[in-house]
Design a protein around this motif. Structure first.
Motif, PDB file in Angstrom:
ATOM      1  N   TYR A  47       0.790  -1.235   0.000  1.00 28.47           N
ATOM      2  CA  TYR A  47       0.000   0.000   0.000  1.00 28.47           C
ATOM      3  C   TYR A  47       0.822   1.286   0.000  1.00 28.47           C
ATOM      4  O   TYR A  47       0.277   2.351  -0.242  1.00 28.47           O
ATOM      5  CB  TYR A  47      -0.945   0.020   1.208  1.00 28.47           C
ATOM      6  CG  TYR A  47      -1.884  -1.149   1.203  1.00 28.47           C
ATOM      7  CD1 TYR A  47      -2.970  -1.188   0.339  1.00 28.47           C
ATOM      8  CD2 TYR A  47      -1.671  -2.241   2.041  1.00 28.47           C
ATOM      9  CE1 TYR A  47      -3.826  -2.274   0.310  1.00 28.47           C
ATOM     10  CE2 TYR A  47      -2.524  -3.326   2.024  1.00 28.47           C
ATOM     11  CZ  TYR A  47      -3.602  -3.338   1.156  1.00 28.47           C
ATOM     12  OH  TYR A  47      -4.430  -4.419   1.122  1.00 28.47           O
ATOM     13  N   GLY A  48       2.105   1.211   0.277  1.00 25.59           N
ATOM     14  CA  GLY A  48       2.933   2.411   0.338  1.00 25.59           C
ATOM     15  C   GLY A  48       2.973   3.183  -0.963  1.00 25.59           C
ATOM     16  O   GLY A  48       3.012   4.411  -0.976  1.00 25.59           O
ATOM     17  N   HIS A  49       2.916   2.472  -2.065  1.00 23.37           N
ATOM     18  CA  HIS A  49       2.979   3.126  -3.377  1.00 23.37           C
ATOM     19  C   HIS A  49       1.756   3.990  -3.662  1.00 23.37           C
ATOM     20  O   HIS A  49       1.778   4.835  -4.570  1.00 23.37           O
ATOM     21  CB  HIS A  49       3.148   2.090  -4.491  1.00 23.37           C
ATOM     22  CG  HIS A  49       2.004   1.144  -4.592  1.00 23.37           C
ATOM     23  ND1 HIS A  49       0.894   1.430  -5.343  1.00 23.37           N
ATOM     24  CD2 HIS A  49       1.788  -0.065  -4.013  1.00 23.37           C
ATOM     25  CE1 HIS A  49       0.034   0.429  -5.241  1.00 23.37           C
ATOM     26  NE2 HIS A  49       0.564  -0.485  -4.426  1.00 23.37           N
ATOM     27  N   LEU A  50       0.683   3.820  -2.893  1.00 26.33           N
ATOM     28  CA  LEU A  50      -0.516   4.628  -3.113  1.00 26.33           C
ATOM     29  C   LEU A  50      -0.264   6.114  -2.843  1.00 26.33           C
ATOM     30  O   LEU A  50      -0.997   6.965  -3.334  1.00 26.33           O
ATOM     31  CB  LEU A  50      -1.671   4.120  -2.246  1.00 26.33           C
ATOM     32  CG  LEU A  50      -2.145   2.700  -2.557  1.00 26.33           C
ATOM     33  CD1 LEU A  50      -3.241   2.289  -1.592  1.00 26.33           C
ATOM     34  CD2 LEU A  50      -2.603   2.573  -4.003  1.00 26.33           C
ATOM     35  N   LYS A  51       0.796   6.411  -2.097  1.00 31.11           N
ATOM     36  CA  LYS A  51       1.175   7.802  -1.873  1.00 31.11           C
ATOM     37  C   LYS A  51       1.860   8.396  -3.101  1.00 31.11           C
ATOM     38  O   LYS A  51       2.073   9.599  -3.165  1.00 31.11           O
ATOM     39  CB  LYS A  51       2.102   7.916  -0.665  1.00 31.11           C
ATOM     40  CG  LYS A  51       1.371   7.693   0.656  1.00 31.11           C
ATOM     41  CD  LYS A  51       2.200   8.109   1.833  1.00 31.11           C
ATOM     42  CE  LYS A  51       2.545   9.531   1.832  1.00 31.11           C
ATOM     43  NZ  LYS A  51       1.727  10.455   2.581  1.00 31.11           N
ATOM     44  N   TYR A  52       2.214   7.559  -4.067  1.00 31.64           N
ATOM     45  CA  TYR A  52       2.941   7.998  -5.261  1.00 31.64           C
ATOM     46  C   TYR A  52       2.206   7.548  -6.523  1.00 31.64           C
ATOM     47  O   TYR A  52       2.717   6.748  -7.309  1.00 31.64           O
ATOM     48  CB  TYR A  52       4.362   7.433  -5.241  1.00 31.64           C
ATOM     49  CG  TYR A  52       5.074   7.719  -3.940  1.00 31.64           C
ATOM     50  CD1 TYR A  52       5.627   8.975  -3.700  1.00 31.64           C
ATOM     51  CD2 TYR A  52       5.160   6.755  -2.937  1.00 31.64           C
ATOM     52  CE1 TYR A  52       6.256   9.257  -2.495  1.00 31.64           C
ATOM     53  CE2 TYR A  52       5.780   7.031  -1.734  1.00 31.64           C
ATOM     54  CZ  TYR A  52       6.328   8.276  -1.521  1.00 31.64           C
ATOM     55  OH  TYR A  52       6.947   8.558  -0.334  1.00 31.64           O
ATOM     56  N   PRO A  53       1.005   8.059  -6.743  1.00 28.37           N
ATOM     57  CA  PRO A  53       0.193   7.566  -7.859  1.00 28.37           C
ATOM     58  C   PRO A  53       0.761   7.883  -9.238  1.00 28.37           C
ATOM     59  O   PRO A  53       0.372   7.251 -10.226  1.00 28.37           O
ATOM     60  CB  PRO A  53      -1.154   8.269  -7.653  1.00 28.37           C
ATOM     61  CG  PRO A  53      -0.836   9.493  -6.870  1.00 28.37           C
ATOM     62  CD  PRO A  53       0.339   9.119  -5.999  1.00 28.37           C
ATOM     63  N   ASN A  54       1.699   8.816  -9.332  1.00 30.84           N
ATOM     64  CA  ASN A  54       2.249   9.192 -10.635  1.00 30.84           C
ATOM     65  C   ASN A  54       3.498   8.409 -11.011  1.00 30.84           C
ATOM     66  O   ASN A  54       4.037   8.605 -12.099  1.00 30.84           O
ATOM     67  CB  ASN A  54       2.530  10.699 -10.669  1.00 30.84           C
ATOM     68  CG  ASN A  54       1.251  11.502 -10.528  1.00 30.84           C
ATOM     69  OD1 ASN A  54       0.202  11.117 -11.044  1.00 30.84           O
ATOM     70  ND2 ASN A  54       1.327  12.597  -9.801  1.00 30.84           N
ATOM     71  N   GLN A  55       3.951   7.535 -10.116  1.00 27.80           N
ATOM     72  CA  GLN A  55       5.130   6.724 -10.432  1.00 27.80           C
ATOM     73  C   GLN A  55       4.730   5.598 -11.390  1.00 27.80           C
ATOM     74  O   GLN A  55       3.618   5.067 -11.307  1.00 27.80           O
ATOM     75  CB  GLN A  55       5.736   6.134  -9.159  1.00 27.80           C
ATOM     76  CG  GLN A  55       6.330   7.176  -8.232  1.00 27.80           C
ATOM     77  CD  GLN A  55       7.440   7.962  -8.896  1.00 27.80           C
ATOM     78  OE1 GLN A  55       8.301   7.408  -9.578  1.00 27.80           O
ATOM     79  NE2 GLN A  55       7.414   9.279  -8.710  1.00 27.80           N
ATOM     80  N   PRO A  56       5.636   5.209 -12.275  1.00 28.24           N
ATOM     81  CA  PRO A  56       5.321   4.119 -13.214  1.00 28.24           C
ATOM     82  C   PRO A  56       5.013   2.819 -12.461  1.00 28.24           C
ATOM     83  O   PRO A  56       5.661   2.496 -11.454  1.00 28.24           O
ATOM     84  CB  PRO A  56       6.592   3.970 -14.047  1.00 28.24           C
ATOM     85  CG  PRO A  56       7.368   5.230 -13.832  1.00 28.24           C
ATOM     86  CD  PRO A  56       6.954   5.771 -12.495  1.00 28.24           C
ATOM     87  N   LEU A  57       4.025   2.096 -12.963  1.00 31.98           N
ATOM     88  CA  LEU A  57       3.597   0.860 -12.315  1.00 31.98           C
ATOM     89  C   LEU A  57       4.750  -0.127 -12.161  1.00 31.98           C
ATOM     90  O   LEU A  57       4.906  -0.748 -11.110  1.00 31.98           O
ATOM     91  CB  LEU A  57       2.441   0.224 -13.094  1.00 31.98           C
ATOM     92  CG  LEU A  57       1.848  -1.035 -12.489  1.00 31.98           C
ATOM     93  CD1 LEU A  57       1.334  -0.781 -11.074  1.00 31.98           C
ATOM     94  CD2 LEU A  57       0.730  -1.559 -13.377  1.00 31.98           C
ATOM     95  N   MET A  58       5.573  -0.290 -13.192  1.00 32.99           N
ATOM     96  CA  MET A  58       6.687  -1.251 -13.107  1.00 32.99           C
ATOM     97  C   MET A  58       7.648  -0.868 -11.984  1.00 32.99           C
ATOM     98  O   MET A  58       8.149  -1.734 -11.268  1.00 32.99           O
ATOM     99  CB  MET A  58       7.434  -1.335 -14.441  1.00 32.99           C
ATOM    100  CG  MET A  58       8.516  -2.399 -14.436  1.00 32.99           C
ATOM    101  SD  MET A  58       7.959  -4.032 -13.896  1.00 32.99           S
ATOM    102  CE  MET A  58       7.304  -4.662 -15.399  1.00 32.99           C
ATOM    103  N   LEU A  59       7.870   0.414 -11.793  1.00 27.35           N
ATOM    104  CA  LEU A  59       8.756   0.864 -10.721  1.00 27.35           C
ATOM    105  C   LEU A  59       8.185   0.500  -9.353  1.00 27.35           C
ATOM    106  O   LEU A  59       8.900  -0.010  -8.488  1.00 27.35           O
ATOM    107  CB  LEU A  59       8.984   2.374 -10.818  1.00 27.35           C
ATOM    108  CG  LEU A  59       9.856   2.988  -9.716  1.00 27.35           C
ATOM    109  CD1 LEU A  59      11.278   2.439  -9.799  1.00 27.35           C
ATOM    110  CD2 LEU A  59       9.856   4.502  -9.840  1.00 27.35           C
ATOM    111  N   VAL A  60       6.886   0.738  -9.145  1.00 25.10           N
ATOM    112  CA  VAL A  60       6.309   0.425  -7.842  1.00 25.10           C
ATOM    113  C   VAL A  60       6.212  -1.084  -7.616  1.00 25.10           C
ATOM    114  O   VAL A  60       6.336  -1.551  -6.490  1.00 25.10           O
ATOM    115  CB  VAL A  60       4.960   1.128  -7.596  1.00 25.10           C
ATOM    116  CG1 VAL A  60       5.136   2.634  -7.596  1.00 25.10           C
ATOM    117  CG2 VAL A  60       3.898   0.708  -8.561  1.00 25.10           C
TER     118      VAL A  60
END
Length: 118
Positions: free
Chosen positions: A27-40
Motif C-alpha cells: 500500500y505504500g505506493h498509493l502515496k505515489y500515484p504518478n510513479q510508473p507501475l513497473m517501478l512500484v
C-alpha cells in the motif's frame, strides 16, 4: 528453540515486523500515484523480500507452540491492526465505524480459533 516463552512471543514480534514491511510493499505506493507501475512493482518486491525474511522464521518458530491455523489467524489480526495504523497515519484515511465493526467480527473469529473445541 527450547524456551517455550520465546517460542510463544517471538513469532508475534516477527509477524508484526513482517506485516509492517508487507503493508508498505502493498500500500505504500498509493502515496505515489504518478510513479510508473513497473517501478512500484519492483520496489514492492524488494520490500516484500524483507517481509519473507521475517514471516518464514516467525511461522517456523511459532509452529512449535501454535497450530498452522492459529498462526494464520494471528497473522491476519496483526495485518488488520498494522493496516489500520498505516491507513490512518500514512495514507491519512479515516477508519469508519463500518471498518471497526468489520475488524471486530474478524477478531471474534480469531477468538474462536484460539478458544479450542466448542
Amino acid at each position: 528453540m527450547s524456551n517455550p516463552t520465546v517460542a510463544a512471543i517471538l513469532p508475534v514480534v516477527l509477524l508484526v515486523a513482517s506485516n509492517v514491511f508487507m503493508t508498505f510493499a502493498w500500500y505504500g505506493h498509493l502515496k505515489y500515484p504518478n510513479q510508473p507501475l513497473m517501478l512500484v512493482v519492483l520496489a514492492s518486491w524488494g520490500i516484500a523480500f524483507f517481509e519473507y525474511c521475517l514471516a518464514v522464521p516467525a511461522n517456523r518458530i511459532g509452529h512449535q507452540v501454535y497450530s498452522a491455523a492459529e498462526l494464520k489467524t494471528m497473522q491476519e489480526v496483526i495485518t488488520l491492526v498494522v493496516f489500520a495504523v498505516f491507513s490512518t497515519f500514512v495514507l491519512k484515511e479515516t477508519l469508519t465505524m463500518n471498518h471497526i465493526v468489520g475488524f471486530a467480527f474478524i477478531a471474534l473469529g480469531a477468538f474462536f480459533v484460539f478458544k479450542g473445541p466448542l
